[in-house]
Design an enzyme around this catalytic site. Structure first.
Site, PDB file in Angstrom:
ATOM      1  N   TYR A   1      -4.445   4.257  -5.676  1.00 59.86           N
ATOM      2  CA  TYR A   1      -3.629   5.073  -6.445  1.00 59.86           C
ATOM      3  C   TYR A   1      -4.166   6.238  -6.860  1.00 59.86           C
ATOM      4  CZ  TYR A   1       0.599   2.217  -7.440  1.00 59.86           C
ATOM      5  OH  TYR A   1       1.624   1.561  -7.129  1.00 59.86           O
TER       6      TYR A   1
ATOM      7  N   ASP B   1      -3.597 -13.127  -3.087  1.00 58.28           N
ATOM      8  CA  ASP B   1      -2.294 -13.728  -2.452  1.00 58.28           C
ATOM      9  C   ASP B   1      -2.106 -15.184  -2.956  1.00 58.28           C
ATOM     10  OD1 ASP B   1      -4.761 -13.154  -0.197  1.00 58.28           O
ATOM     11  OD2 ASP B   1      -4.181 -15.344  -0.269  1.00 58.28           O
TER      12      ASP B   1
ATOM     13  N   ASP C   1       0.224  -3.856  -9.791  1.00 59.53           N
ATOM     14  CA  ASP C   1       1.700  -3.323  -9.431  1.00 59.53           C
ATOM     15  C   ASP C   1       2.577  -4.092  -9.093  1.00 59.53           C
ATOM     16  OD1 ASP C   1       3.456  -1.419  -9.465  1.00 59.53           O
ATOM     17  OD2 ASP C   1       3.037  -0.467  -7.290  1.00 59.53           O
TER      18      ASP C   1
END
Ligand code: NAP
Length: 414
Positions: free
Chosen positions: A159, A281, A305
């Site tokens: 980001y 994950d 996010d």
């Protein structure tokens, strides 16, 4: 400081920072940005509720002095720019504010106002509590098990915007350096992005997350990372996280490893918070299957996010998920959904996300009684099945009301 368009309320007092903490007067100036699209609808509705709750909790002894600041389309109409400098100046001066959603054009135009705000003011922690409220429609069988607070790093990771478009001279220069001097291998014509994750950025985020866990009697802090693959960024995030716990919070924390060894054998010593980590994950699976194993979560920007929207979906969606961006003292609370332009001005959408962000803001300034009054009234209103369209379509026997009517119902329940 003198402002051009911002009107500083005469009856309000400044929040100040003294000896490392925020001092909040009884009539603090709090800032707000209405936002674009549905922003004005949810802002006006929520503001009525915040004011009523403060009045109810403190009987007129405390009152917010609201000051409107501008960003997005309203700013453009007033100043000829979407992001006026004096908006930033006002946040620097008054420290605390709340904002509705702002439009971000896809692919070009100006950069995201939200990202700009976080970066310009160094609001490095994106904090999103996600919990279930009784009767709110959820796809889970046991949504009451979801009660986490996600601390997402806000300033680093992919980001940070260090990207080089394929075919540009900058891209070619970097590609040549990576291939020829660093021995890296990748396809011709690849776009390139850099993912910086630093000890400084990680530690200040983790410090905030652990301190929050201590202050709010939470049980654990989990670092969510992809360190098995990205060892020197995500893996380093994990290692630096454990370092903060060991070096700065040794009296308050115990690692999961130590917990399962002698003499504890799985029993958490009184007053200790368990510090653990999970790979990103599997974390998505765990948050669906065993969400009650998690409490406070600290994670780099991109993981955070995805994770915060996915977890919000487990308990009612972004329509009611609150959020905030917090720096050392400055804090901007915000609705986590977008501007939903098709509903703009229809007095239709759910104000829950902004409303509950306002509850976080009241907690942040120490007005916890007012925040609690809102939560209780909110729960009662949804229990009465008085809801906006988004919940009504998922509930049997609901009374669908407008945004403003929902606000009136919550106020009646205060
Ligand atoms: P969006 O505005 O969040 O809307 C997507 C859908 O989410 C809506 O159509 C609606 O679903 C539902 N929704 C959103 N807010 C709701 C609310 N308060 N109550 C009930 N339902 C709600 O996302 P988008 O259409 O992708 O983005 C629109 C604009 O917002 C873009 O310019 C985007 O960049 C911007 N944006 C801003 C922020 C921010 O300022 N923080 C965040 C995200 C997006 P249904 O259609 O099913 O009713």
């Amino acid at each position: 400081m003198a402002y051009d368009k911002i009107v500083v309320p005469q009856n309000g007092e400044r929040i100040t920072v003294r000896e490392g903490s925020l001092h909040v007067p009884d009539h603090p100036i709090l800032l707000y940005v209405e936002g674009d699209g549905i922003g004005p609808d949810i802002t006006h509705a929520s503001m009525r509720i915040w004011d009523a709750a403060v009045q109810k909790a403190y009987g007129g002894q405390r009152k917010v002095a609201w000051a409107e600041i501008y960003a997005g389309e309203k700013a453009n109409a007033l100043y000829g720019t979407y992001f006026p400098d004096e908006t930033l100046d006002a946040i620097r001066e008054f420290y605390v504010g709340i904002k509705g959603p702002l439009t971000t054009p896809v692919g070009g135009g100006f950069r995201s106002l939200n990202v700009a705000l976080r970066q310009e003011l160094d609001l490095y922690a994106c904090v999103r509590p996600v919990r279930w409220f009784p009767n709110v429609p959820s796809p889970l069988r046991a949504p009451e098990k979801v009660d986490v607070v996600i601390f997402r790093e806000n300033t680093e990771d992919v980001y940070a915007g260090i990207e080089y478009m394929a075919g540009t001279p900058e891209n070619e220069k970097l590609a040549r350096f990576l291939r020829e001097e660093m021995g890296a291998r990748f396809f011709e014509g690849a776009g390139l992005g850099i993912k910086p994750i630093s000890a400084f950025g990680t530690k200040r985020l983790v410090r905030k997350a652990i301190q929050y866990a201590i202050d709010n009697q939470r049980k654990s802090v989990t670092f969510v990372h992809k360190g098995n693959i990205q060892k020197f960024t995500e893996g380093a995030f994990r290692n630096w996280g454990y370092e903060v716990a060991a070096q700065e919070f040794a009296d308050f924390t115990i690692t999961e490893d130590a917990l399962w060894k002698e003499p504890h054998n799985g029993r958490v010593p009184p007053g200790k918070i368990v510090v653990k980590d999970r790979i990103a994950d599997i974390m998505f699976q765990m948050m669906l299957l065993r969400p009650d194993e998690f409490d406070v979560i600290a994670t780099p920007n991109l993981n955070g996010d995805y994770l915060s929207d996915a977890v919000a979906a487990e308990v009612g969606g972004v329509g009611i998920a609150p959020g905030s961006n917090i720096g050392d003292y400055m804090a901007v609370f915000e609705a986590t959904h977008g501007t939903a332009p098709k509903y703009a001005g229809l007095d239709k959408v759910n104000p829950g996300s902004l409303l509950l962000s306002g509850v976080m803001m009241l907690d942040y300034i120490g007005w916890k009684e007012a925040g609690k009054a809102i939560i209780d009234a909110y729960i009662r209103t949804v229990e009465q099945k008085i809801v906006t369209y988004d919940f009504a379509r998922q509930m049997q026997g609901a009374t669908e009301v407008k945004t403003s009517e929902f606000a009136s119902a919550v106020i009646a329940n205060l």
